[in-house]
Design a protein around this motif. Structure first.
Motif, PDB file in Angstrom:
ATOM      1  N   CYS A  47      26.981   9.509  14.073  1.00  0.00           N
ATOM      2  CA  CYS A  47      27.074   8.354  13.165  1.00  0.00           C
ATOM      3  C   CYS A  47      27.454   7.085  13.926  1.00  0.00           C
ATOM      4  CB  CYS A  47      28.108   8.632  12.072  1.00  0.00           C
ATOM      5  SG  CYS A  47      27.575   9.813  10.821  1.00  0.00           S
ATOM      6  N   LEU A  48      28.409   7.208  14.837  1.00  0.00           N
ATOM      7  CA  LEU A  48      28.823   6.049  15.630  1.00  0.00           C
ATOM      8  C   LEU A  48      27.659   5.530  16.472  1.00  0.00           C
ATOM      9  CD1 LEU A  48      30.967   4.105  16.707  1.00  0.00           C
ATOM     10  CD2 LEU A  48      31.626   5.865  18.375  1.00  0.00           C
ATOM     11  N   SER A  49      26.896   6.431  17.058  1.00  0.00           N
ATOM     12  CA  SER A  49      25.739   6.031  17.867  1.00  0.00           C
ATOM     13  C   SER A  49      24.700   5.308  17.015  1.00  0.00           C
ATOM     14  CB  SER A  49      25.110   7.262  18.530  1.00  0.00           C
ATOM     15  OG  SER A  49      26.045   7.919  19.354  1.00  0.00           O
ATOM     16  N   ILE A  50      24.450   5.832  15.813  1.00  0.00           N
ATOM     17  CA  ILE A  50      23.487   5.201  14.903  1.00  0.00           C
ATOM     18  C   ILE A  50      23.940   3.794  14.545  1.00  0.00           C
ATOM     19  CG2 ILE A  50      22.552   5.275  12.548  1.00  0.00           C
ATOM     20  CD1 ILE A  50      22.521   8.350  12.810  1.00  0.00           C
ATOM     21  N   LEU A 120      48.375  14.503  20.309  1.00  0.00           N
ATOM     22  CA  LEU A 120      47.592  13.366  20.795  1.00  0.00           C
ATOM     23  C   LEU A 120      46.182  13.390  20.219  1.00  0.00           C
ATOM     24  CD1 LEU A 120      47.293  10.886  22.571  1.00  0.00           C
ATOM     25  CD2 LEU A 120      46.716  12.384  24.495  1.00  0.00           C
ATOM     26  N   VAL A 121      45.625  14.569  20.042  1.00  0.00           N
ATOM     27  CA  VAL A 121      44.285  14.683  19.456  1.00  0.00           C
ATOM     28  C   VAL A 121      44.288  14.091  18.045  1.00  0.00           C
ATOM     29  CG1 VAL A 121      42.426  16.244  18.799  1.00  0.00           C
ATOM     30  CG2 VAL A 121      43.837  16.775  20.789  1.00  0.00           C
ATOM     31  N   TRP A 122      45.278  14.492  17.253  1.00  0.00           N
ATOM     32  CA  TRP A 122      45.362  14.023  15.867  1.00  0.00           C
ATOM     33  C   TRP A 122      45.637  12.524  15.813  1.00  0.00           C
ATOM     34  CZ3 TRP A 122      44.361  15.762  11.052  1.00  0.00           C
ATOM     35  CH2 TRP A 122      44.907  15.046   9.982  1.00  0.00           C
ATOM     36  N   CYS A 123      46.621  12.062  16.572  1.00  0.00           N
ATOM     37  CA  CYS A 123      47.008  10.647  16.519  1.00  0.00           C
ATOM     38  C   CYS A 123      45.884   9.736  17.019  1.00  0.00           C
ATOM     39  CB  CYS A 123      48.280  10.419  17.334  1.00  0.00           C
ATOM     40  SG  CYS A 123      49.750  11.152  16.586  1.00  0.00           S
ATOM     41  N   SER A 124      45.179  10.148  18.060  1.00  0.00           N
ATOM     42  CA  SER A 124      44.041   9.346  18.538  1.00  0.00           C
ATOM     43  C   SER A 124      42.934   9.315  17.488  1.00  0.00           C
ATOM     44  CB  SER A 124      43.513   9.893  19.860  1.00  0.00           C
ATOM     45  OG  SER A 124      43.050  11.232  19.717  1.00  0.00           O
ATOM     46  N   GLY A 125      42.772  10.425  16.759  1.00  0.00           N
ATOM     47  CA  GLY A 125      41.789  10.461  15.676  1.00  0.00           C
ATOM     48  C   GLY A 125      42.162   9.514  14.548  1.00  0.00           C
ATOM     49  N   VAL A 126      43.453   9.448  14.209  1.00  0.00           N
ATOM     50  CA  VAL A 126      43.910   8.526  13.158  1.00  0.00           C
ATOM     51  C   VAL A 126      43.702   7.079  13.596  1.00  0.00           C
ATOM     52  CG1 VAL A 126      45.906   7.735  11.832  1.00  0.00           C
ATOM     53  CG2 VAL A 126      45.575  10.176  12.219  1.00  0.00           C
ATOM     54  N   ILE A 127      43.947   6.791  14.864  1.00  0.00           N
ATOM     55  CA  ILE A 127      43.724   5.434  15.381  1.00  0.00           C
ATOM     56  C   ILE A 127      42.245   5.066  15.273  1.00  0.00           C
ATOM     57  CG2 ILE A 127      43.740   4.025  17.484  1.00  0.00           C
ATOM     58  CD1 ILE A 127      46.344   5.529  18.256  1.00  0.00           C
ATOM     59  N   ILE A 128      41.362   6.015  15.583  1.00  0.00           N
ATOM     60  CA  ILE A 128      39.926   5.781  15.422  1.00  0.00           C
ATOM     61  C   ILE A 128      39.600   5.487  13.958  1.00  0.00           C
ATOM     62  CG2 ILE A 128      37.644   6.877  15.516  1.00  0.00           C
ATOM     63  CD1 ILE A 128      38.659   8.414  17.991  1.00  0.00           C
ATOM     64  N   PHE A 129      40.225   6.223  13.049  1.00  0.00           N
ATOM     65  CA  PHE A 129      40.012   6.015  11.611  1.00  0.00           C
ATOM     66  C   PHE A 129      40.454   4.609  11.186  1.00  0.00           C
ATOM     67  CE2 PHE A 129      41.736   6.778   7.173  1.00  0.00           C
ATOM     68  CZ  PHE A 129      40.494   6.715   6.553  1.00  0.00           C
ATOM     69  N   ILE A 130      41.589   4.153  11.715  1.00  0.00           N
ATOM     70  CA  ILE A 130      42.074   2.799  11.416  1.00  0.00           C
ATOM     71  C   ILE A 130      41.080   1.756  11.942  1.00  0.00           C
ATOM     72  CG2 ILE A 130      43.903   1.120  11.870  1.00  0.00           C
ATOM     73  CD1 ILE A 130      45.851   3.505  12.035  1.00  0.00           C
ATOM     74  N   LEU A 131      40.605   1.958  13.166  1.00  0.00           N
ATOM     75  CA  LEU A 131      39.623   1.033  13.752  1.00  0.00           C
ATOM     76  C   LEU A 131      38.325   1.030  12.944  1.00  0.00           C
ATOM     77  CD1 LEU A 131      40.117   1.840  17.559  1.00  0.00           C
ATOM     78  CD2 LEU A 131      40.887  -0.213  16.344  1.00  0.00           C
ATOM     79  N   MET A 132      37.922   2.206  12.476  1.00  0.00           N
ATOM     80  CA  MET A 132      36.734   2.311  11.620  1.00  0.00           C
ATOM     81  C   MET A 132      36.900   1.492  10.350  1.00  0.00           C
ATOM     82  SD  MET A 132      35.631   6.300  11.538  1.00  0.00           S
ATOM     83  CE  MET A 132      34.795   6.010   9.976  1.00  0.00           C
ATOM     84  N   VAL A 197      34.946  -0.454  21.080  1.00  0.00           N
ATOM     85  CA  VAL A 197      36.353  -0.045  21.181  1.00  0.00           C
ATOM     86  C   VAL A 197      36.516   1.356  20.592  1.00  0.00           C
ATOM     87  CG1 VAL A 197      38.724  -0.578  20.495  1.00  0.00           C
ATOM     88  CG2 VAL A 197      37.138  -2.432  21.067  1.00  0.00           C
ATOM     89  N   ILE A 198      35.856   1.587  19.463  1.00  0.00           N
ATOM     90  CA  ILE A 198      35.894   2.918  18.841  1.00  0.00           C
ATOM     91  C   ILE A 198      35.293   3.962  19.780  1.00  0.00           C
ATOM     92  CG2 ILE A 198      35.003   4.315  16.932  1.00  0.00           C
ATOM     93  CD1 ILE A 198      35.141   1.799  15.190  1.00  0.00           C
ATOM     94  N   ALA A 199      34.204   3.603  20.454  1.00  0.00           N
ATOM     95  CA  ALA A 199      33.575   4.533  21.402  1.00  0.00           C
ATOM     96  C   ALA A 199      34.545   4.886  22.527  1.00  0.00           C
ATOM     97  CB  ALA A 199      32.299   3.917  21.968  1.00  0.00           C
ATOM     98  N   GLY A 200      35.279   3.887  23.026  1.00  0.00           N
ATOM     99  CA  GLY A 200      36.275   4.157  24.064  1.00  0.00           C
ATOM    100  C   GLY A 200      37.399   5.043  23.557  1.00  0.00           C
ATOM    101  N   ALA A 201      37.863   4.769  22.332  1.00  0.00           N
ATOM    102  CA  ALA A 201      38.909   5.600  21.739  1.00  0.00           C
ATOM    103  C   ALA A 201      38.412   7.023  21.503  1.00  0.00           C
ATOM    104  CB  ALA A 201      39.388   4.985  20.421  1.00  0.00           C
ATOM    105  N   SER A 202      37.120   7.165  21.219  1.00  0.00           N
ATOM    106  CA  SER A 202      36.542   8.500  21.004  1.00  0.00           C
ATOM    107  C   SER A 202      36.545   9.315  22.294  1.00  0.00           C
ATOM    108  CB  SER A 202      35.105   8.373  20.476  1.00  0.00           C
ATOM    109  OG  SER A 202      35.087   7.694  19.242  1.00  0.00           O
ATOM    110  N   ILE A 203      36.336   8.648  23.421  1.00  0.00           N
ATOM    111  CA  ILE A 203      36.391   9.338  24.718  1.00  0.00           C
ATOM    112  C   ILE A 203      37.806   9.866  24.965  1.00  0.00           C
ATOM    113  CG2 ILE A 203      36.200   9.024  27.217  1.00  0.00           C
ATOM    114  CD1 ILE A 203      33.952   7.008  26.646  1.00  0.00           C
ATOM    115  N   VAL A 204      38.810   9.047  24.638  1.00  0.00           N
ATOM    116  CA  VAL A 204      40.203   9.490  24.759  1.00  0.00           C
ATOM    117  C   VAL A 204      40.459  10.679  23.834  1.00  0.00           C
ATOM    118  CG1 VAL A 204      42.617   8.807  24.419  1.00  0.00           C
ATOM    119  CG2 VAL A 204      40.993   7.187  25.416  1.00  0.00           C
TER     120      VAL A 204
END
Length: 391
Positions: A47-50, A120-132, A197-204
């Motif tokens: 979805c992010l790529s699209i 860290l997996v969960w918290c980084s995912g929540v940060i991605i959700f906030i950025l989304m 930025v979301i793509a970079g956070a997704s790599i993390v």
């Protein structure tokens, strides 16, 4: 296979790019009992790529100016070759991204994917959700329709509730003293930047995930029963990708405006306020909580509280059992939370009047009650039950 070809293959796999692909996408050891619910992560990446690809092409024809923004969107729809497809793909793609993300979050919540050592997996995912959420909001402003304009006005004005600096923040967000051309320009720039930025956070997020490995439906240590990701889970995910493509295509080709608001096909008019300002459906849950609190500052704090609860989840959890499958009491509260979220989403689209306000207040109380009371205290209660049962 000859010795030479084996050596060649081995030397290729040692190259940095191929080595990373092999380690993380091919030979990556994966718990053998993962279900289809573990495919939402890869779907989110698709979805992010699209969104990034379609957004780049849309940006080639969009004009970020209050006099031309709405017309440029209509130009894309009517005059650009394949423009209607790009627009509908991008607009509905945002909804698809949130559908996948919400299911991904619920799966993680149900199976305890937030528990140690995956904080860290969960918290980084929540940060991605906030950025989304931020990216989707500023993107909704760009078509410069009635809902775009008034949604931006209402939501950005919330910052004025912050003591001392609130008015200055609003002026900075607007780039002036009202939602105008400067606002549209900075929102356009941010909307173009944020997906990267979301793509970079997704790599993390992926790096943190691959450090400890995925959780599994049983919530047990899966380190003793693992198989390579390819071909087993590649083809399992492929089934989900095809099903998702069909689901996505139905909206793009047959119901492209179903998830949008018809008022956004009316050009923005600062002199005409819509009878009922409604955000996009994926904001309705938070919007219902916001308007359930009569105090503006309290509403802003409640919005922050929603994301704070998600971020704090790994640290307030007290249960030693990860999977909700083996927690019958917690399972009841979990499904009540799902029902509560659906109810809040429905309430967010209703008029701001009784009985919707009262029901929204009760639903908001349960939302925070789940995270701040059920999660930290039920785990201790379950431990006590187990202890007395063993005695």
């Amino acid at each position: 296979m000859s010795t030479v070809s084996l050596r060649t293959r081995h030397s290729i796999l040692k190259q940095p790019i191929f080595s990373a692909v092999n380690e993380h996408l091919i030979a990556y050891p994966t718990a053998s009992n993962l279900s289809y619910f573990w495919g939402f992560g890869s779907l989110a990446g698709i979805c992010l790529s699209i969104q990034i690809i379609s957004g780049i092409f849309l940006a080639m024809h969009y004009t970020p100016h209050v006099d031309y923004a709405f017309l440029s969107v209509e130009h894309i729809m009517r005059d650009v070759e394949g423009g209607w497809f790009l627009r509908y793909l991008h607009a509905n793609g945002a909804s698809m991204f949130f559908i996948v993300t919400y299911l991904h979050i619920l799966r993680g919540l149900y199976y305890g994917s937030y528990a140690s050592p995956r904080e860290l997996v969960w918290c980084s995912g929540v940060i991605i959700f906030i950025l989304m959420t931020l990216t989707a909001f500023i993107g909704y402003v760009l078509p410069w329709g009635q809902m775009s304009f008034w949604g931006a006005t209402v939501i950005t004005s919330l910052a004025s509730a912050i003591p001392l600096v609130g008015d200055s923040i609003v002026t900075w967000l607007w780039g002036g003293f009202s939602v105008d051309n400067a606002t549209l320009n900075r929102f356009y720039s941010l909307h173009y930047l944020m997906p990267f930025v979301i793509a970079g956070a997704s790599i993390v997020h992926l790096a943190a995930l691959h450090q400890y490995g995925s959780n599994n439906p049983l919530g047990t240590d899966g380190s003793f029963d693992k198989i390579p990701f390819y071909p087993y889970f590649y083809f399992k995910d492929l089934v989900g990708w095809v099903a998702f493509a069909i689901f996505f295509s139905v909206f793009v080709y047959f119901y492209p405006n179903l998830l949008g608001h018809p008022d956004n096909y009316i050009p923005a008019n600062p002199m005409s306020t819509p009878a009922h300002i409604v955000p996009e459906w994926y904001f309705l849950l938070v919007y219902a909580i916001l308007r359930s609190i009569p105090n503006k500052l309290g509403g802003v704090a409640a919005i922050g509280g929603v994301f704070a609860c998600l971020l704090a989840l790994p640290f307030i959890n007290t249960s030693e059992i990860r999977s909700t499958t083996f927690r019958p009491i917690f399972q009841v509260f979990f499904w009540l939370l799902v029902a509560d979220g659906i109810l809040l989403g429905w309430l967010g689209a209703q008029p701001v009047e009784d009985p919707y306000i009262l029901i929204g207040q009760l639903a908001s109380v349960y939302f925070f009650f789940f995270f701040l009371v059920i999660v930290p205290f039920l785990g201790k209660f379950e431990k006590a039950l187990i202890y007395h049962g063993h005695k």
